[in-house]
Design an enzyme around this catalytic site. Structure first.
Site, PDB file in Angstrom:
ATOM      1  N   THR A  25      54.793  27.776  57.439  1.00 58.09           N
ATOM      2  CA  THR A  25      55.182  28.182  58.786  1.00 58.09           C
ATOM      3  C   THR A  25      54.327  29.352  59.239  1.00 58.09           C
ATOM      4  O   THR A  25      54.174  30.331  58.512  1.00 58.09           O
ATOM      5  CB  THR A  25      56.677  28.561  58.787  1.00 58.09           C
ATOM      6  OG1 THR A  25      57.422  27.362  58.604  1.00 58.09           O
ATOM      7  CG2 THR A  25      57.100  29.237  60.080  1.00 58.09           C
ATOM      8  N   GLN A  97      55.850  17.925  58.142  1.00 58.49           N
ATOM      9  CA  GLN A  97      57.112  18.242  57.474  1.00 58.49           C
ATOM     10  C   GLN A  97      58.232  18.272  58.524  1.00 58.49           C
ATOM     11  O   GLN A  97      58.230  19.111  59.425  1.00 58.49           O
ATOM     12  CB  GLN A  97      57.043  19.583  56.740  1.00 58.49           C
ATOM     13  CG  GLN A  97      58.274  19.771  55.846  1.00 58.49           C
ATOM     14  CD  GLN A  97      58.363  21.115  55.161  1.00 58.49           C
ATOM     15  OE1 GLN A  97      58.131  22.138  55.794  1.00 58.49           O
ATOM     16  NE2 GLN A  97      58.718  21.119  53.888  1.00 58.49           N
ATOM     17  N   HIS A 178      61.940  17.486  54.878  1.00 59.99           N
ATOM     18  CA  HIS A 178      62.198  18.832  54.338  1.00 59.99           C
ATOM     19  C   HIS A 178      63.656  18.880  53.871  1.00 59.99           C
ATOM     20  O   HIS A 178      64.569  18.989  54.684  1.00 59.99           O
ATOM     21  CB  HIS A 178      61.936  19.860  55.433  1.00 59.99           C
ATOM     22  CG  HIS A 178      61.834  21.274  54.950  1.00 59.99           C
ATOM     23  ND1 HIS A 178      62.203  21.669  53.680  1.00 59.99           N
ATOM     24  CD2 HIS A 178      61.375  22.395  55.575  1.00 59.99           C
ATOM     25  CE1 HIS A 178      61.990  22.982  53.559  1.00 59.99           C
ATOM     26  NE2 HIS A 178      61.489  23.434  54.685  1.00 59.99           N
ATOM     27  N   ASN A 181      64.648  24.577  50.292  1.00 65.50           N
ATOM     28  CA  ASN A 181      64.662  25.963  50.795  1.00 65.50           C
ATOM     29  C   ASN A 181      65.875  26.350  51.648  1.00 65.50           C
ATOM     30  O   ASN A 181      65.769  27.199  52.530  1.00 65.50           O
ATOM     31  CB  ASN A 181      63.358  26.248  51.571  1.00 65.50           C
ATOM     32  CG  ASN A 181      62.151  26.240  50.656  1.00 65.50           C
ATOM     33  OD1 ASN A 181      62.298  26.299  49.434  1.00 65.50           O
ATOM     34  ND2 ASN A 181      60.965  26.153  51.220  1.00 65.50           N
ATOM     35  N   TYR A 183      67.615  24.728  53.952  1.00 64.52           N
ATOM     36  CA  TYR A 183      67.790  24.216  55.314  1.00 64.52           C
ATOM     37  C   TYR A 183      68.805  23.059  55.314  1.00 64.52           C
ATOM     38  O   TYR A 183      69.417  22.765  54.294  1.00 64.52           O
ATOM     39  CB  TYR A 183      66.426  23.842  55.915  1.00 64.52           C
ATOM     40  CG  TYR A 183      65.553  25.088  56.052  1.00 64.52           C
ATOM     41  CD1 TYR A 183      65.931  26.100  56.949  1.00 64.52           C
ATOM     42  CD2 TYR A 183      64.441  25.300  55.259  1.00 64.52           C
ATOM     43  CE1 TYR A 183      65.185  27.275  57.053  1.00 64.52           C
ATOM     44  CE2 TYR A 183      63.695  26.469  55.361  1.00 64.52           C
ATOM     45  CZ  TYR A 183      64.072  27.447  56.264  1.00 64.52           C
ATOM     46  OH  TYR A 183      63.356  28.611  56.367  1.00 64.52           O
ATOM     47  N   ARG A 230      60.582  16.831  50.109  1.00 66.28           N
ATOM     48  CA  ARG A 230      60.451  18.100  49.366  1.00 66.28           C
ATOM     49  C   ARG A 230      61.831  18.599  48.956  1.00 66.28           C
ATOM     50  O   ARG A 230      62.737  18.662  49.790  1.00 66.28           O
ATOM     51  CB  ARG A 230      59.769  19.153  50.239  1.00 66.28           C
ATOM     52  CG  ARG A 230      59.409  20.401  49.454  1.00 66.28           C
ATOM     53  CD  ARG A 230      58.582  21.379  50.263  1.00 66.28           C
ATOM     54  NE  ARG A 230      57.576  21.987  49.407  1.00 66.28           N
ATOM     55  CZ  ARG A 230      57.099  23.224  49.554  1.00 66.28           C
ATOM     56  NH1 ARG A 230      57.512  23.994  50.534  1.00 66.28           N
ATOM     57  NH2 ARG A 230      56.196  23.707  48.724  1.00 66.28           N
ATOM     58  N   ASN A 238      67.077  31.477  51.486  1.00 69.66           N
ATOM     59  CA  ASN A 238      68.080  31.261  52.545  1.00 69.66           C
ATOM     60  C   ASN A 238      69.493  31.111  51.997  1.00 69.66           C
ATOM     61  O   ASN A 238      70.293  30.344  52.518  1.00 69.66           O
ATOM     62  CB  ASN A 238      67.688  30.061  53.418  1.00 69.66           C
ATOM     63  CG  ASN A 238      66.462  30.360  54.249  1.00 69.66           C
ATOM     64  OD1 ASN A 238      66.356  31.437  54.838  1.00 69.66           O
ATOM     65  ND2 ASN A 238      65.512  29.442  54.281  1.00 69.66           N
ATOM     66  N   GLY A 328      50.260  26.897  48.391  1.00 65.70           N
ATOM     67  CA  GLY A 328      50.696  27.452  49.666  1.00 65.70           C
ATOM     68  C   GLY A 328      49.862  28.639  50.078  1.00 65.70           C
ATOM     69  O   GLY A 328      48.834  28.504  50.766  1.00 65.70           O
ATOM     70  N   ARG A 329      50.261  29.845  49.630  1.00 60.14           N
ATOM     71  CA  ARG A 329      49.570  31.072  50.033  1.00 60.14           C
ATOM     72  C   ARG A 329      48.059  31.007  49.815  1.00 60.14           C
ATOM     73  O   ARG A 329      47.292  31.491  50.670  1.00 60.14           O
ATOM     74  CB  ARG A 329      50.201  32.277  49.331  1.00 60.14           C
ATOM     75  CG  ARG A 329      51.599  32.591  49.866  1.00 60.14           C
ATOM     76  CD  ARG A 329      52.408  33.418  48.912  1.00 60.14           C
ATOM     77  NE  ARG A 329      52.733  32.670  47.688  1.00 60.14           N
ATOM     78  CZ  ARG A 329      53.495  33.124  46.709  1.00 60.14           C
ATOM     79  NH1 ARG A 329      54.005  34.344  46.788  1.00 60.14           N
ATOM     80  NH2 ARG A 329      53.753  32.370  45.651  1.00 60.14           N
TER      81      ARG A 329
HETATM   82  C1  LIG Z   1      53.923  32.144  55.194  1.00 60.91           C
HETATM   83  C2  LIG Z   1      54.715  31.084  54.475  1.00 60.91           C
HETATM   84  C3  LIG Z   1      55.304  30.054  55.194  1.00 60.91           C
HETATM   85  C4  LIG Z   1      56.006  29.034  54.548  1.00 60.91           C
HETATM   86  N1  LIG Z   1      56.517  27.987  55.289  1.00 60.91           N
HETATM   87  C5  LIG Z   1      57.096  26.936  54.670  1.00 60.91           C
HETATM   88  C6  LIG Z   1      57.512  25.793  55.413  1.00 60.91           C
HETATM   89  O1  LIG Z   1      57.323  25.703  56.625  1.00 60.91           O
HETATM   90  N2  LIG Z   1      58.104  24.780  54.736  1.00 60.91           N
HETATM   91  C7  LIG Z   1      58.315  24.840  53.376  1.00 60.91           C
HETATM   92  O2  LIG Z   1      58.862  23.893  52.809  1.00 60.91           O
HETATM   93  N3  LIG Z   1      57.893  25.898  52.654  1.00 60.91           N
HETATM   94  C8  LIG Z   1      57.287  26.930  53.261  1.00 60.91           C
HETATM   95  N4  LIG Z   1      56.804  27.981  52.510  1.00 60.91           N
HETATM   96  C9  LIG Z   1      56.797  27.881  51.044  1.00 60.91           C
HETATM   97  C10 LIG Z   1      55.448  27.348  50.556  1.00 60.91           C
HETATM   98  O3  LIG Z   1      55.264  25.996  50.970  1.00 60.91           O
HETATM   99  C11 LIG Z   1      55.338  27.379  49.017  1.00 60.91           C
HETATM  100  O4  LIG Z   1      56.423  26.654  48.488  1.00 60.91           O
HETATM  101  C12 LIG Z   1      55.353  28.793  48.456  1.00 60.91           C
HETATM  102  O5  LIG Z   1      54.451  29.631  49.158  1.00 60.91           O
HETATM  103  C13 LIG Z   1      55.007  28.788  46.967  1.00 60.91           C
HETATM  104  O6  LIG Z   1      53.724  28.224  46.757  1.00 60.91           O
HETATM  105  P1  LIG Z   1      52.433  29.145  46.490  1.00 60.91           P
HETATM  106  O7  LIG Z   1      52.767  30.003  45.280  1.00 60.91           O
HETATM  107  O8  LIG Z   1      51.314  28.188  46.212  1.00 60.91           O
HETATM  108  O9  LIG Z   1      52.238  29.982  47.704  1.00 60.91           O
HETATM  109  C14 LIG Z   1      56.139  29.048  53.144  1.00 60.91           C
HETATM  110  C15 LIG Z   1      55.566  30.105  52.413  1.00 60.91           C
HETATM  111  C16 LIG Z   1      54.849  31.110  53.064  1.00 60.91           C
HETATM  112  C17 LIG Z   1      54.198  32.197  52.248  1.00 60.91           C
END
Ligand SMILES: Cc1cc2nc3c(=O)[nH]c(=O)nc-3n(C[C@H](O)[C@H](O)[C@H](O)COP(=O)(O)O)c2cc1C
Length: 370
Positions: A25, A97, A178, A181, A183, A230, A238, A328-329
């Site tokens: 996001t 998603q 989705h 997390n 939701y 997912r 949350n 992700g990050r």
């Molecule tokens: C800025 C940000 C936005 C995220 N938005 C979503 C999202 O929209 N949907 C979701 O399922 N997870 C979201 N996540 C979780 C990431 O998809 C991921 O699960 C999490 O960052 C862990 O993976 P990583 O260690 O590779 O970053 C978000 C994480 C971050 C940091």
């Protein structure tokens, strides 16, 4: 031995490698409409085997944060068409998603300023991001939700079905449901947020019913082989909780096994936090979860996520514990992450202050390798 960089498939999707961009996001879609800059952002990352978009609301009721995109108006879908065209032109694959936030919302984001909806009227100890009338942004407590009437659930299933069709019409290669997390679908699944006494609460089977009905609807609409899901069995994100995640999610994947899905995407541990986060009396066994899925006939790819680096990704893929790995990050700050993984090059550091909201800075201006 399988490797991260070889082509593979996920249901009907043919992927150039096993590296996936996780949903992220970014709050850069005013009025829920993806802007041209969003097409640039995803296009820059199109060397991933698969891009999963940021969570995207299936309906106005499904909205929980300011400036996140939707899938329910013509203008939003035209914005997404620009994104899918750009990604395809760059040789990438992209799924959207599909999101309903449930209780993680605020009255100012809901139709007619109403209460957010939830399985039960239990307020989450969680925050959301809103934009005040004067245009300033603020992190605020989520609003008190109201429990959904059982008669309202078919309408929500219909919103998912319509969104899945709209996604395909907008050029997406598929959708990711989705159900993670904390939701809406995760709120139904997990006992900490679901105290219903009707057919959608109580037993595991009942708590999983809405997710199964949504899956039935969207797989019938667009075909299961381009649908993924997912889940996040133990994340506390949350305010999500359940005392018995192992039997709950074993049941969930056994139900999912009957669809011939594109993929199942599992967040291991606390989303963005410790991989060994525990809920319930024992550490969660992810290998057993995957085994249960395959034993029940589950097809498609098994995708894992959370805190991966090159070494862990290699290990999981080579051992067969994962078919796809989502980052992700690292993808926020490294548009060329696939190349950096391949060359074992260092990663750019991400700027957390620009994760959510803003413009190009911290979005499309991270440098690639020369
Ligand atoms: C800025 C940000 C936005 C995220 N938005 C979503 C999202 O929209 N949907 C979701 O399922 N997870 C979201 N996540 C979780 C990431 O998809 C991921 O699960 C999490 O960052 C862990 O993976 P990583 O260690 O590779 O970053 C978000 C994480 C971050 C940091």
């Amino acid at each position: 031995m399988p490797t991260l960089f070889e082509p593979t498939t996920a249901g009907d999707l043919k992927l150039a490698n096993r590296i996936v961009m996780a949903p992220l996001t970014r709050n850069r879609s005013p009025r829920a409409v993806p802007k041209p800059i969003t097409a640039t952002y995803y296009e820059q990352r199109a060397t991933a085997g698969l891009l999963i978009t940021e969570a995207t609301a299936i309906s106005h009721q499904g909205q929980g944060y300011a400036d996140v995109p939707g899938l329910y108006s013509d203008e939003q879908l035209a914005g997404w068409k620009r994104v899918t065209d750009a990604v395809h032109k760059a040789g990438g694959k992209i799924v959207v998603q599909m999101w309903h936030v449930g209780r993680i919302s605020h009255t100012t984001l809901q139709p007619n300023g109403g209460a957010p909806v939830a399985p039960s009227a239990i307020r989450a100890n969680a925050k959301t991001y809103i934009i005040n009338a004067d245009g300033t942004g603020a992190m605020v407590d989520v609003s008190e939700p109201r429990a959904l009437d059982i008669d309202e659930l078919p309408g929500i299933v219909e919103d998912y079905r319509r969104a899945a069709r709209a996604a395909i019409d907008a050029g997406f290669d598929g959708v990711e449901l989705h159900s993670a997390n904390g939701y809406l679908l995760d709120q139904f699944l997990r006992s900490g947020s679901n105290t219903r006494t009707d057919a959608y609460g109580g037993s595991i089977e009942n708590r999983a019913r809405l997710m199964v009905e949504v899956m039935d609807a969207i797989t019938a609409e667009i075909g299961a082989r381009r649908v993924g899901i997912r889940i996040s069995p133990v994340t506390p994100a949350n305010d999500a909780s359940d005392d018995q995640p192992q039997p709950l999610f074993t049941y969930v994947v056994q139900k999912l096994a009957k669809y011939d899905l594109s993929y199942v995407h599992v967040i291991e541990g606390a989303t963005g936090g410790p991989r060994n986060h525990q809920q319930g009396s024992a550490p969660f066994d992810y290998v057993a979860l995957k085994t249960a899925y395959r034993a029940a006939g589950g097809k498609g790819a098994w995708m894992t996520n959370n805190g991966y680096d090159r070494e862990l990704a290699d290990q999981k893929v080579e051992s067969g514990e994962a078919d796809l790995v989502a980052f992700g990050r690292p993808f926020i700050s490294n548009p060329d992450l696939v190349r950096r993984l391949k060359e074992n090059a260092p990663w750019n550091e991400g700027d957390r202050s620009t994760y959510y909201g803003g413009g190009e800075h911290g979005y499309t201006d991270y440098p690639t390798l020369p």
